[in-house]
Design a protein around this motif. Structure first.
Motif, PDB file in Angstrom:
ATOM      1  N   VAL A 181       0.874  -7.238  -5.528  1.00  0.00           N
ATOM      2  CA  VAL A 181       0.147  -6.207  -6.135  1.00  0.00           C
ATOM      3  C   VAL A 181       0.535  -5.186  -5.307  1.00  0.00           C
ATOM      4  O   VAL A 181       0.487  -4.937  -4.110  1.00  0.00           O
ATOM      5  CB  VAL A 181      -1.353  -6.692  -5.712  1.00  0.00           C
ATOM      6  N   LEU A 182       1.007  -4.095  -6.041  1.00  0.00           N
ATOM      7  CA  LEU A 182       1.520  -2.610  -5.660  1.00  0.00           C
ATOM      8  C   LEU A 182       0.336  -1.459  -5.846  1.00  0.00           C
ATOM      9  O   LEU A 182      -0.056  -1.505  -7.111  1.00  0.00           O
ATOM     10  CB  LEU A 182       2.681  -2.413  -6.214  1.00  0.00           C
ATOM     11  N   VAL A 183      -0.316  -1.255  -4.895  1.00  0.00           N
ATOM     12  CA  VAL A 183      -1.180  -0.168  -5.196  1.00  0.00           C
ATOM     13  C   VAL A 183      -0.554   1.422  -4.718  1.00  0.00           C
ATOM     14  O   VAL A 183      -0.057   1.386  -3.622  1.00  0.00           O
ATOM     15  CB  VAL A 183      -2.359  -0.173  -4.084  1.00  0.00           C
ATOM     16  N   THR A 184      -0.580   2.028  -5.829  1.00  0.00           N
ATOM     17  CA  THR A 184       0.162   3.436  -5.659  1.00  0.00           C
ATOM     18  C   THR A 184      -0.497   4.474  -6.624  1.00  0.00           C
ATOM     19  O   THR A 184      -1.339   4.268  -7.408  1.00  0.00           O
ATOM     20  CB  THR A 184       1.708   3.227  -6.123  1.00  0.00           C
ATOM     21  N   HIS A 185      -0.003   5.534  -6.051  1.00  0.00           N
ATOM     22  CA  HIS A 185      -0.577   6.736  -6.915  1.00  0.00           C
ATOM     23  C   HIS A 185       0.750   7.299  -7.643  1.00  0.00           C
ATOM     24  O   HIS A 185       0.623   8.380  -8.435  1.00  0.00           O
ATOM     25  CB  HIS A 185      -1.154   7.957  -6.173  1.00  0.00           C
ATOM     26  N   ASP A 186       1.832   6.716  -7.376  1.00  0.00           N
ATOM     27  CA  ASP A 186       3.149   6.897  -8.020  1.00  0.00           C
ATOM     28  C   ASP A 186       3.250   6.325  -9.340  1.00  0.00           C
ATOM     29  O   ASP A 186       3.595   5.040  -9.436  1.00  0.00           O
ATOM     30  CB  ASP A 186       4.225   6.572  -7.344  1.00  0.00           C
ATOM     31  N   ILE A 187       2.813   7.022 -10.320  1.00  0.00           N
ATOM     32  CA  ILE A 187       2.801   6.347 -11.701  1.00  0.00           C
ATOM     33  C   ILE A 187       4.093   5.959 -12.300  1.00  0.00           C
ATOM     34  O   ILE A 187       4.390   4.800 -12.934  1.00  0.00           O
ATOM     35  CB  ILE A 187       2.305   7.415 -12.852  1.00  0.00           C
ATOM     36  N   GLU A 188       5.332   6.549 -11.962  1.00  0.00           N
ATOM     37  CA  GLU A 188       6.595   6.337 -12.285  1.00  0.00           C
ATOM     38  C   GLU A 188       6.799   4.967 -11.656  1.00  0.00           C
ATOM     39  O   GLU A 188       7.597   4.048 -12.374  1.00  0.00           O
ATOM     40  CB  GLU A 188       7.562   7.432 -12.018  1.00  0.00           C
ATOM     41  N   GLU A 189       6.604   4.902 -10.439  1.00  0.00           N
ATOM     42  CA  GLU A 189       6.898   3.616  -9.640  1.00  0.00           C
ATOM     43  C   GLU A 189       6.169   2.354 -10.140  1.00  0.00           C
ATOM     44  O   GLU A 189       6.810   1.371 -10.468  1.00  0.00           O
ATOM     45  CB  GLU A 189       6.252   3.633  -8.158  1.00  0.00           C
ATOM     46  N   ALA A 190       4.741   2.581 -10.757  1.00  0.00           N
ATOM     47  CA  ALA A 190       4.142   1.503 -11.261  1.00  0.00           C
ATOM     48  C   ALA A 190       4.911   0.885 -12.470  1.00  0.00           C
ATOM     49  O   ALA A 190       5.054   0.085 -12.872  1.00  0.00           O
ATOM     50  CB  ALA A 190       2.690   2.006 -11.310  1.00  0.00           C
ATOM     51  N   ALA A 191       5.278   2.062 -13.312  1.00  0.00           N
ATOM     52  CA  ALA A 191       5.680   1.783 -14.745  1.00  0.00           C
ATOM     53  C   ALA A 191       7.215   1.213 -14.600  1.00  0.00           C
ATOM     54  O   ALA A 191       7.648   0.267 -15.472  1.00  0.00           O
ATOM     55  CB  ALA A 191       5.767   3.120 -15.534  1.00  0.00           C
ATOM     56  N   GLN A 192       8.058   1.474 -13.385  1.00  0.00           N
ATOM     57  CA  GLN A 192       9.469   0.987 -13.382  1.00  0.00           C
ATOM     58  C   GLN A 192       9.314  -0.553 -12.845  1.00  0.00           C
ATOM     59  O   GLN A 192      10.238  -1.074 -13.212  1.00  0.00           O
ATOM     60  CB  GLN A 192      10.130   1.879 -12.443  1.00  0.00           C
ATOM     61  N   LEU A 193       8.246  -0.821 -12.080  1.00  0.00           N
ATOM     62  CA  LEU A 193       8.312  -2.086 -11.287  1.00  0.00           C
ATOM     63  C   LEU A 193       7.203  -3.176 -11.773  1.00  0.00           C
ATOM     64  O   LEU A 193       7.580  -4.252 -11.987  1.00  0.00           O
ATOM     65  CB  LEU A 193       7.807  -1.925  -9.849  1.00  0.00           C
TER      66      LEU A 193
ATOM     67  N   ASP B 288       0.874  -1.354   0.183  1.00  0.00           N
ATOM     68  CA  ASP B 288       0.026  -0.024  -0.021  1.00  0.00           C
ATOM     69  C   ASP B 288       0.789   1.206  -0.009  1.00  0.00           C
ATOM     70  O   ASP B 288       1.358   1.572   1.088  1.00  0.00           O
ATOM     71  CB  ASP B 288      -1.010  -0.184   1.230  1.00  0.00           C
ATOM     72  N   GLU B 289       1.239   1.924  -1.325  1.00  0.00           N
ATOM     73  CA  GLU B 289       2.142   2.999  -1.406  1.00  0.00           C
ATOM     74  C   GLU B 289       3.265   2.885  -0.507  1.00  0.00           C
ATOM     75  O   GLU B 289       3.336   3.650   0.315  1.00  0.00           O
ATOM     76  CB  GLU B 289       1.336   4.038  -1.123  1.00  0.00           C
ATOM     77  N   PRO B 290       4.069   1.735  -0.552  1.00  0.00           N
ATOM     78  CA  PRO B 290       5.141   1.528   0.479  1.00  0.00           C
ATOM     79  C   PRO B 290       5.907   2.610   0.465  1.00  0.00           C
ATOM     80  O   PRO B 290       6.737   2.587   1.601  1.00  0.00           O
ATOM     81  CB  PRO B 290       5.697   0.093   0.139  1.00  0.00           C
ATOM     82  N   PHE B 291       6.302   3.334  -0.330  1.00  0.00           N
ATOM     83  CA  PHE B 291       7.533   4.312  -0.322  1.00  0.00           C
ATOM     84  C   PHE B 291       7.098   5.774  -0.364  1.00  0.00           C
ATOM     85  O   PHE B 291       7.603   6.614  -0.605  1.00  0.00           O
ATOM     86  CB  PHE B 291       8.309   3.973  -1.629  1.00  0.00           C
TER      87      PHE B 291
ATOM     88  N   ILE C 239      14.653  10.794  -4.005  1.00  0.00           N
ATOM     89  CA  ILE C 239      15.914   9.844  -3.932  1.00  0.00           C
ATOM     90  C   ILE C 239      15.804   8.530  -3.349  1.00  0.00           C
ATOM     91  O   ILE C 239      15.992   7.398  -3.973  1.00  0.00           O
ATOM     92  CB  ILE C 239      17.266  10.678  -3.688  1.00  0.00           C
ATOM     93  N   THR C 240      15.541   8.565  -2.065  1.00  0.00           N
ATOM     94  CA  THR C 240      15.381   7.272  -1.449  1.00  0.00           C
ATOM     95  C   THR C 240      14.307   6.308  -1.998  1.00  0.00           C
ATOM     96  O   THR C 240      14.652   5.142  -2.032  1.00  0.00           O
ATOM     97  CB  THR C 240      14.796   7.447   0.024  1.00  0.00           C
ATOM     98  N   ARG C 241      13.201   7.113  -2.557  1.00  0.00           N
ATOM     99  CA  ARG C 241      12.418   6.087  -3.001  1.00  0.00           C
ATOM    100  C   ARG C 241      12.899   5.471  -4.471  1.00  0.00           C
ATOM    101  O   ARG C 241      12.601   4.188  -4.685  1.00  0.00           O
ATOM    102  CB  ARG C 241      10.962   7.201  -3.663  1.00  0.00           C
ATOM    103  N   LEU C 242      13.651   6.031  -5.259  1.00  0.00           N
ATOM    104  CA  LEU C 242      14.229   5.535  -6.243  1.00  0.00           C
ATOM    105  C   LEU C 242      15.127   4.431  -6.062  1.00  0.00           C
ATOM    106  O   LEU C 242      14.977   3.225  -6.669  1.00  0.00           O
ATOM    107  CB  LEU C 242      14.923   6.550  -6.970  1.00  0.00           C
ATOM    108  N   LYS C 243      15.903   4.528  -4.810  1.00  0.00           N
ATOM    109  CA  LYS C 243      16.767   3.307  -4.286  1.00  0.00           C
ATOM    110  C   LYS C 243      15.778   2.392  -3.852  1.00  0.00           C
ATOM    111  O   LYS C 243      16.394   1.082  -4.089  1.00  0.00           O
ATOM    112  CB  LYS C 243      17.643   4.131  -3.192  1.00  0.00           C
ATOM    113  N   MET C 244      14.803   2.568  -3.106  1.00  0.00           N
ATOM    114  CA  MET C 244      14.106   1.435  -2.576  1.00  0.00           C
ATOM    115  C   MET C 244      13.281   0.791  -3.587  1.00  0.00           C
ATOM    116  O   MET C 244      13.060  -0.368  -3.399  1.00  0.00           O
ATOM    117  CB  MET C 244      12.945   1.967  -1.622  1.00  0.00           C
ATOM    118  N   ARG C 245      13.013   1.296  -4.837  1.00  0.00           N
ATOM    119  CA  ARG C 245      12.277   0.407  -5.891  1.00  0.00           C
ATOM    120  C   ARG C 245      13.424  -0.500  -6.400  1.00  0.00           C
ATOM    121  O   ARG C 245      13.044  -1.667  -6.686  1.00  0.00           O
ATOM    122  CB  ARG C 245      12.126   1.695  -7.021  1.00  0.00           C
ATOM    123  N   GLY C 246      14.944  -0.013  -6.561  1.00  0.00           N
ATOM    124  CA  GLY C 246      15.896  -0.981  -7.112  1.00  0.00           C
ATOM    125  C   GLY C 246      16.083  -1.889  -6.074  1.00  0.00           C
ATOM    126  O   GLY C 246      16.077  -3.320  -6.456  1.00  0.00           O
ATOM    127  N   GLU C 247      15.852  -1.675  -4.604  1.00  0.00           N
ATOM    128  CA  GLU C 247      15.899  -2.648  -3.553  1.00  0.00           C
ATOM    129  C   GLU C 247      15.009  -3.524  -3.924  1.00  0.00           C
ATOM    130  O   GLU C 247      15.205  -4.906  -3.597  1.00  0.00           O
ATOM    131  CB  GLU C 247      15.931  -1.686  -2.244  1.00  0.00           C
TER     132      GLU C 247
END
Lengths: 257, 254
Positions: free
Chosen positions: B178-190, B148-151, B157-165
């Motif tokens: 299942v990732l629920v997010t309003h971060d479109i970039e996060e969704a597209a990257q993962l 649920d919008e974990p980051f 910057i930390t968010r970007l690192k955490m996605r890689g992590e």
């Protein structure tokens, strides 16, 4: 983490203020603005302390008062926290009991003095009863408030990981309210210490409250001040001891945000 | 056809007169990473509560196989427990203490926080806390990870690192996510699939497949492409995917 060293100013500054205060007090009593009989001088009080220490009566009074406060306080805490937990966790109990808890909380414990004497006579029990009445209800209310303010995410996480029943209580609910409980204990211990003096004045044959009342009846105002000084110092001591609880690692989170 | 881990069939959920979800049908396969994005208030949290079994649908069916772990928005770590005690919660089913210790050591190695087991959450940075949270969720062998919008509480910057992590951790310990997010970039990257939800009552407006391997760069054309599609679907991009700077400019002047 950071280790806090005791800084010299944490005791040098208060010592300085005490010296200045006593000097002003000495000057005021020497000036004769107030009649000597109603305004004892510092030296008389110092002599009074010496007398009391020599006779050993004061130690008995201190022990009597501390015994009453400890007994009444512990009884109130041991019964009050569970009741607060029940009211905080169970809506029906809250609806049924909260109005009465608030009623008794608003009632000065001193209003119970007539019945305390009628029911328990004179001695330890009426004082313990009055201390209980002054600590129990605030403990119930703040335990309840602490429980209601636990973020719901903690309960959800706990359920996700299979914590139920007693485990939920001991691993989530109680640790979550500990910082607030410790603050409540500090406040109510102060309250108990206030009440014991009043209780002993009326329903006591010993104790620091009785010491003050007895000294007043014997026109020994120097001893009244001795009693006041001792009560204040012990009050600080009690708070210092309870403050140590805030150093427990698993409650630090409540004080460092 | 891969086996389905979670299947929603015409699931609706209403609260009084408000229909939050309307006949939503989703099929989530074992091992895939699904992201759900949508405008705020579209019922993402309601959907998560349904997926986790915390809430029941008003109508429709949810078929779930396997165990579910949830990763929460703000830190769901217990502040009165150390990092290690928190991770231990995820290993409650392990009865052998030596085995438990071995797994804890392994997990802390996995998240790169060796030696931090004795720290309390408030002594750790936001990113470190969320890594402990991930370790706790990955401990043991759950099948489905709900996030649920974990980051969202972390800085960019930390968010970007955490996605890689997260991508790396999932490579080590594969899970269906299942990732629920309003971060479109996060969704597209993962995500392997991104579901774009409509406003209330929520329905799936669009399903986007991204077959690129993780970890992905946010600047990779396919990721950027997916973001364009999602943004356009949400009505947040007016000039389409071929938007040249001049077109943006002319759009802006009007």
């Amino acid at each position: 983490m950071k280790s806090k060293k005791i800084q010299p100013r944490s005791y040098l500054y208060p010592l300085g203020v005490a010296v200045i205060g006593i000097a002003l007090w000495a000057a005021l009593s020497a000036s004769g603005v107030f009649p000597h009989s109603s305004f004892p001088a510092p030296m008389e009080v110092a002599a009074g302390i010496q007398d009391e220490v020599k006779q050993g009566r004061m130690f008995q009074d201190i022990i009597a008062s501390l015994f009453r406060v400890t007994t009444g306080f512990l009884l109130a805490v041991v019964l009050g926290i569970p009741l607060g937990l029940v009211i905080g966790l169970h809506g029906g109990s809250k609806a049924a009991l909260l109005p009465f808890v608030n009623f008794f909380r608003s009632l000065s414990p001193l209003a119970w003095i007539p019945f305390a004497i009628l029911w328990f006579g004179v001695g330890d029990v009426p004082s313990i009863f009055l201390i209980f009445m002054s600590v129990f209800f605030p403990v119930v209310v703040s335990t309840m408030a602490a429980v209601s303010s636990i973020p719901s995410v903690h309960f959800r996480v706990a359920r996700d990981y299979g914590l139920r029943g007693v485990e939920m209580l001991t691993q989530v609910t109680i640790p979550a309210i500990m910082p607030q409980i410790i603050t409540t204990l500090r406040v109510t211990a102060g309250l108990a210490w206030l009440v014991v003096v009043a209780a002993e004045m009326i329903a006591g044959r010993d104790g620091l409250g009785f010491l003050i009342w007895d000294a007043r009846n014997g026109l020994r105002n120097d001893l009244v001040v001795v009693g006041m000084v001792v009560i204040g110092l012990i009050g600080i001591g009690i708070d210092r001891i309870l403050m140590q609880m805030t150093r427990i690692p698993s409650v630090r989170w409540g004080y460092e945000r | 056809m891969r086996d389905s881990l979670l299947r929603l069939t015409r699931v609706s959920r209403s609260f009084g007169p408000v229909d939050v979800l309307d006949a939503l049908t989703l099929d989530i396969h074992r091992g895939e990473f699904v992201a759900v994005v949508g405008p705020s208030g579209c019922g993402k949290t309601t959907l998560l509560n349904l997926l986790s079994g915390y809430d029941k649908p008003s109508s429709g069916t949810i078929a779930r196989s396997g165990t579910v772990r949830m990763v929460y928005q703000q830190s769901g770590l217990f502040p009165w427990k150390t990092a290690e005690e928190n991770v231990r919660l995820g290993l409650r089913h392990v009865t052998d203490e030596a085995e438990k210790k071995r797994q804890i050591r392994q997990l802390f190695g996995l998240i790169g926080l060796e030696g931090f087991g004795g720290h309390y959450p408030h002594q750790l940075s936001g990113g470190m806390q969320q890594r402990v949270e991930l370790a706790r969720a990955l401990a043991g062998d759950s099948d489905l990870l709900l996030m649920d919008e974990p980051f969202s509480a972390l800085d960019y910057i930390t968010r970007l690192k955490m996605r890689g992590e997260l991508a790396r951790l999932l490579h080590e310990r594969p899970r269906t996510v299942v990732l629920v997010t309003h971060d479109i970039e996060e969704a597209a990257q993962l995500a392997d699939r991104v579901f774009v939800l409509s406003g209330r009552p929520a329905q799936v407006r669009r399903e986007i497949h991204i077959s690129l391997e993780r970890p992905r760069d946010i600047t990779h054309p396919e990721v950027v492409n997916a973001m364009h599609t999602v943004l356009a679907e949400l009505g947040l991009e007016k000039n389409g995917m071929q938007a040249a700077p001049s077109a943006v400019l002319s759009g802006g002047i009007v």
